[in-house]
Scaffold this motif. Structure first.
Motif, short mmCIF file in Angstrom:
data_model
loop_
_atom_site.label_atom_id
_atom_site.label_comp_id
_atom_site.label_asym_id
_atom_site.label_seq_id
_atom_site.Cartn_x
_atom_site.Cartn_y
_atom_site.Cartn_z
N UNK A 208 16.63 7.66 5.56
CA UNK A 208 16.34 8.81 6.44
C UNK A 208 17.34 9.94 6.18
N UNK A 209 18.58 9.58 5.93
CA UNK A 209 19.63 10.56 5.64
C UNK A 209 19.29 11.34 4.36
N UNK A 210 18.90 10.63 3.32
CA UNK A 210 18.56 11.27 2.05
C UNK A 210 17.36 12.20 2.20
N UNK A 211 16.32 11.72 2.90
CA UNK A 211 15.10 12.51 3.05
C UNK A 211 15.33 13.73 3.93
N UNK A 212 16.09 13.56 5.00
CA UNK A 212 16.37 14.69 5.88
C UNK A 212 17.18 15.76 5.15
N UNK B 207 0.83 -1.20 0.00
CA UNK B 207 0.00 0.00 0.00
C UNK B 207 0.87 1.25 0.00
N UNK B 208 1.93 1.25 0.79
CA UNK B 208 2.84 2.40 0.83
C UNK B 208 3.45 2.68 -0.54
N UNK B 209 3.77 1.62 -1.27
CA UNK B 209 4.43 1.79 -2.57
C UNK B 209 3.56 2.47 -3.61
N UNK B 210 2.25 2.46 -3.40
CA UNK B 210 1.35 3.11 -4.37
C UNK B 210 1.20 4.60 -4.10
N UNK B 211 1.55 5.05 -2.89
CA UNK B 211 1.31 6.44 -2.51
C UNK B 211 1.94 7.47 -3.46
N UNK B 212 3.17 7.25 -3.98
CA UNK B 212 3.76 8.27 -4.86
C UNK B 212 2.96 8.58 -6.13
N UNK B 213 1.98 7.75 -6.51
CA UNK B 213 1.18 8.07 -7.70
C UNK B 213 0.13 9.13 -7.40
N UNK B 214 -0.11 9.40 -6.12
CA UNK B 214 -1.11 10.41 -5.74
C UNK B 214 -0.62 11.79 -6.20
N UNK B 215 -1.53 12.54 -6.81
CA UNK B 215 -1.16 13.82 -7.38
C UNK B 215 -1.77 15.02 -6.66
N UNK B 216 -2.86 14.81 -5.93
CA UNK B 216 -3.57 15.92 -5.30
C UNK B 216 -3.24 16.01 -3.81
N UNK C 205 7.68 -1.22 13.75
CA UNK C 205 8.79 -2.07 14.20
C UNK C 205 9.42 -2.86 13.06
N UNK C 206 8.67 -2.99 11.96
CA UNK C 206 9.17 -3.75 10.81
C UNK C 206 10.09 -2.85 9.98
N UNK C 207 11.33 -3.27 9.80
CA UNK C 207 12.34 -2.47 9.08
C UNK C 207 11.90 -2.16 7.66
N UNK C 208 11.34 -3.14 6.97
CA UNK C 208 10.92 -2.94 5.59
C UNK C 208 9.79 -1.94 5.48
N UNK C 209 8.90 -1.94 6.46
CA UNK C 209 7.76 -1.01 6.44
C UNK C 209 8.26 0.42 6.58
N UNK C 210 9.11 0.69 7.61
CA UNK C 210 9.52 2.09 7.78
C UNK C 210 10.51 2.53 6.70
N UNK C 211 11.29 1.62 6.14
CA UNK C 211 12.16 1.99 5.02
C UNK C 211 11.33 2.35 3.79
N UNK C 212 10.24 1.61 3.57
CA UNK C 212 9.35 1.91 2.44
C UNK C 212 8.69 3.27 2.66
N UNK C 213 8.31 3.57 3.90
CA UNK C 213 7.71 4.87 4.21
C UNK C 213 8.70 6.01 3.93
N UNK D 251 11.09 5.94 1.70
CA UNK D 251 11.19 6.05 0.24
C UNK D 251 9.98 6.80 -0.32
N UNK D 252 8.81 6.58 0.29
CA UNK D 252 7.61 7.33 -0.09
C UNK D 252 7.86 8.83 0.10
N UNK D 253 8.47 9.17 1.24
CA UNK D 253 8.78 10.58 1.50
C UNK D 253 9.72 11.16 0.45
#
Length: 257
Positions: free
Chosen positions: A198-202, A127-136, A154-162, A164-166
């Motif tokens: 997190x480094x890239x996004x910050x 679900x997180x991976x689809x968020x970047x297609x949102x335009x509004x 707590x899941x590493x893959x979940x927060x890393x995906x979040x 990347x969404x950012x």
């Protein structure tokens, strides 16, 4: 080789052959016709996965779908979002990303929210991976608190995906992503381990305030993964003319060797 290993290898080979057979001699019109089964009251997970895999295969092969066909497929495929099968969800979101759902994103926002809080981390990730297609922006505002929740997952893959969404959403929604800096800062340095995403996004968020970003880097003392050290060194060089960073430059030059 043991009998069990031999059997498992034969099973894998047979499955691969079956998958290849399913993609042989398929055409857009027959697969489009098969998608009518998505309208059935009872979702057939296995059959739906096969049909979606065929659609994705056709797209990867360069098959084109008219705007009317894409609209038809969108409304049929999104009916499958009621399923709780992780494998099917993965294919649903992959297909929706491939055809582009920007025009109809508002229709699936609630389904997206439901999957962002699903107990299964694999479904939350898709679900997180689809968020970047949102335009509004108004749609992004509806789901941003669920992205923030994913930062604390707590899941590493979940927060890393979040994270990347950012990164992927920053250019479209800078005012929204800027508000996430506190949560991202928490993920930057945990147990002396720097999170690369997190480094890239910050860095993106603090481009207009390099001093704040550099202060975050000054707290780093332990050697990190080489890719992280190199990225930090790159950022330090980028800001070296604006800030006094001779000490940090030497420190991370040594860590990157």
């Amino acid at each position: 080789m043991s009998l069990q290993n031999s059997f498992e290898n034969r099973v894998r080979i047979n499955i691969s052959v079956m998958e290849i057979d399913l993609m042989q001699n398929i055409n857009k019109f027959s697969v489009m016709n098969d998608t009518k089964t998505f309208n059935d009251n009872r979702i057939q997970d296995k059959n739906s996965r096969i049909i979606l895999a065929q659609l994705i295969y056709l797209l990867n092969q360069g098959e084109s779908f008219s705007e009317l066909e894409q609209k038809l497929l969108f409304f049929r495929v999104t009916k499958l979002l009621l399923s709780n099968n992780p494998g099917l969800k993965r294919l649903i979101y992959k297909f929706l990303k491939m055809i582009g759902v920007q025009k109809y994103a508002h229709i699936i926002i609630q389904s997206l929210i439901n999957d962002l809080i699903n107990p299964n981390p694999l479904i939350r990730i898709e679900a997180l991976r689809l968020i970047p297609v949102i335009q509004e922006e108004i749609q992004m505002q509806k789901i941003e608190r669920f992205v923030l929740k994913a930062f604390l997952d707590d899941n590493v893959q979940v927060f890393n995906t979040a994270l990347i969404v950012g990164i992927n959403s920053y250019k479209k929604f800078p005012s929204i992503v800027n508000k996430w800096s506190k949560e991202i800062q928490l993920k930057l340095n945990q147990k002396n381990h720097i999170n690369y995403h997190a480094l890239i996004l910050l860095h993106e968020i603090n481009k207009s305030n390099p001093k704040l970003f550099i202060d975050s880097l000054r707290a780093v003392e332990q050697p990190q993964e080489k890719i992280v050290n190199l990225q930090i060194l790159k950022f330090i060089k980028e800001y070296s003319n604006k800030c006094n960073l001779e000490k940090e430059l030497v420190q991370f030059s040594q860590l990157s060797q």
